[in-house]
Write an enzyme that holds these catalytic residues in place. Structure first.
Site, PDB file in Angstrom:
ATOM      1  N   LEU A   1       0.889  -1.158   0.000  1.00  0.00           N
ATOM      2  CA  LEU A   1       0.000   0.000   0.000  1.00  0.00           C
ATOM      3  C   LEU A   1       0.928   1.209   0.000  1.00  0.00           C
ATOM      4  O   LEU A   1       2.025   1.145   0.575  1.00  0.00           O
ATOM      5  CB  LEU A   1      -0.864   0.017   1.271  1.00  0.00           C
ATOM      6  CG  LEU A   1      -1.919  -1.092   1.395  1.00  0.00           C
ATOM      7  CD1 LEU A   1      -2.609  -1.012   2.752  1.00  0.00           C
ATOM      8  CD2 LEU A   1      -2.949  -0.986   0.277  1.00  0.00           C
ATOM      9  N   ASP A   2       0.491   2.294  -0.604  1.00  0.00           N
ATOM     10  CA  ASP A   2       1.329   3.494  -0.607  1.00  0.00           C
ATOM     11  C   ASP A   2       1.528   3.997   0.816  1.00  0.00           C
ATOM     12  O   ASP A   2       0.731   3.699   1.709  1.00  0.00           O
ATOM     13  CB  ASP A   2       0.663   4.614  -1.427  1.00  0.00           C
ATOM     14  CG  ASP A   2       0.536   4.251  -2.890  1.00  0.00           C
ATOM     15  OD1 ASP A   2       1.301   3.385  -3.356  1.00  0.00           O
ATOM     16  OD2 ASP A   2      -0.348   4.833  -3.554  1.00  0.00           O
ATOM     17  N   LYS A   3       2.550   4.820   0.964  1.00  0.00           N
ATOM     18  CA  LYS A   3       2.874   5.350   2.289  1.00  0.00           C
ATOM     19  C   LYS A   3       1.673   6.064   2.920  1.00  0.00           C
ATOM     20  O   LYS A   3       1.426   5.949   4.128  1.00  0.00           O
ATOM     21  CB  LYS A   3       4.057   6.320   2.116  1.00  0.00           C
ATOM     22  CG  LYS A   3       4.703   6.745   3.378  1.00  0.00           C
ATOM     23  CD  LYS A   3       5.964   7.527   3.047  1.00  0.00           C
ATOM     24  CE  LYS A   3       6.348   8.417   4.192  1.00  0.00           C
ATOM     25  NZ  LYS A   3       7.475   9.287   3.855  1.00  0.00           N
TER      26      LYS A   3
ATOM     27  N   HIS B   1       0.492   2.359  -7.595  1.00  0.00           N
ATOM     28  CA  HIS B   1      -0.397   3.535  -7.512  1.00  0.00           C
ATOM     29  C   HIS B   1      -1.671   3.349  -8.346  1.00  0.00           C
ATOM     30  O   HIS B   1      -2.155   4.302  -8.960  1.00  0.00           O
ATOM     31  CB  HIS B   1       0.301   4.800  -8.019  1.00  0.00           C
ATOM     32  CG  HIS B   1       1.429   5.276  -7.177  1.00  0.00           C
ATOM     33  ND1 HIS B   1       1.507   5.091  -5.816  1.00  0.00           N
ATOM     34  CD2 HIS B   1       2.554   5.947  -7.531  1.00  0.00           C
ATOM     35  CE1 HIS B   1       2.623   5.626  -5.359  1.00  0.00           C
ATOM     36  NE2 HIS B   1       3.288   6.133  -6.375  1.00  0.00           N
TER      37      HIS B   1
ATOM     38  N   LYS C   1      -4.842   5.622  -7.653  1.00  0.00           N
ATOM     39  CA  LYS C   1      -4.530   7.047  -7.893  1.00  0.00           C
ATOM     40  C   LYS C   1      -4.402   7.308  -9.397  1.00  0.00           C
ATOM     41  O   LYS C   1      -4.884   8.323  -9.904  1.00  0.00           O
ATOM     42  CB  LYS C   1      -3.232   7.418  -7.188  1.00  0.00           C
ATOM     43  CG  LYS C   1      -3.403   7.461  -5.672  1.00  0.00           C
ATOM     44  CD  LYS C   1      -2.099   7.729  -4.987  1.00  0.00           C
ATOM     45  CE  LYS C   1      -2.277   7.623  -3.469  1.00  0.00           C
ATOM     46  NZ  LYS C   1      -1.025   7.413  -2.774  1.00  0.00           N
TER      47      LYS C   1
END
Ligand code: URA
Length: 233
Positions: free
Chosen positions: A100-102, A182, A185
């Site tokens: 998962l992204d930060k 990502h 997004k």
């Protein structure tokens, strides 16, 4: 299962390392030295000893963490805190299943079971992941159809069909079956929308436990582990 596969999945080394242990005679099955790395073992009944250590099948661990913001999904990072910092367990070999992204929060499976992780991440299995997403920009009604057919990213990649529900003018719930970098997004960006908050609320049909606040975790129950093992089989 093949002896070298069992040992690699239990994190006794990479596939190459465990093959080398086997060939050098450092592995016993039921008291006999086995030097053939594709020797088949029955995990339910065979006793395996590697480097004088009895292989403990019970040492497999499974946690669900409600990933907080600012934690990176890695087992080491030079600058940022890693998700394992939130898990109070000294056993080596734990890792997050997928990324998962930060700045993304929510359901993150943490385990040392390489086999299960591999199966859940394999594109073959199409594990579904559900996210709650807040965004800026104007959501247009024909976007539902675009999500359903597959959003084309700015680099030309055509995403697999996704399911999107609008909850508020700038908030929705999206289900995807792939996990490109990502991905959400970039899907939103392709529709001129910008994601401002992203939270994974379910993974492989397992909802994020309601009691877990960001940064909290718990061990999976036996039933949950069995459920994941059987997922899509
Ligand atoms: N899609 C993203 O863009 N980010 C995540 O962290 C997960 C899915």
């Amino acid at each position: 299962m093949r002896l070298d596969k069992v040992l690699a999945h239990l994190n006794y080394g990479s596939r190459k390392e465990v093959k080398s242990y086997i060939r050098k005679g450092f592995v016993l099955v039921n008291g006999n030295v086995i030097t053939d790395d594709d020797y088949k073992v029955d995990e339910a009944s065979d006793e395996i000893v590697i480097l004088d250590q009895v292989v403990d099948y019970q040492s497999l661990l499974y946690f669900v963490l409600n990933k907080p913001k600012n934690a990176v999904c890695a087992t080491y990072d030079k600058t940022d805190p890693i998700v394992l910092d939130w898990i109070d367990c000294k056993q080596k070999g734990l890792f997050p299943v997928g990324r998962l992204d930060k700045d993304t929060t929510g359901f993150l499976l943490i385990t040392n079971d390489g086999k299960l992780a591999h199966e859940l991440l394999s594109p073959k299995h199409h594990v579904d992941k559900v996210y709650e997403v807040s965004f800026t920009g104007e959501f247009q009604s024909h976007y539902f159809e675009i999500f359903k057919r597959g959003v084309q990213l700015e680099d030309g990649y055509l995403c697999k069909p996704a399911y999107f529900e609008l909850l508020d003018p700038q908030r929705g719930r999206i289900t995807i079956h792939e996990g490109k970098f990502h991905q959400i997004k970039r899907m939103f960006q392709a529709l001129q929308l910008e994601v401002t908050e992203l939270k994974r609320i379910s993974f492989a049909g397992m909802p994020l436990p309601k009691e877990l606040k960001e940064g909290e975790y718990r061990a999976l129950t036996k039933e949950e582990i069995e459920y994941l093992r059987k997922w899509n089989k």
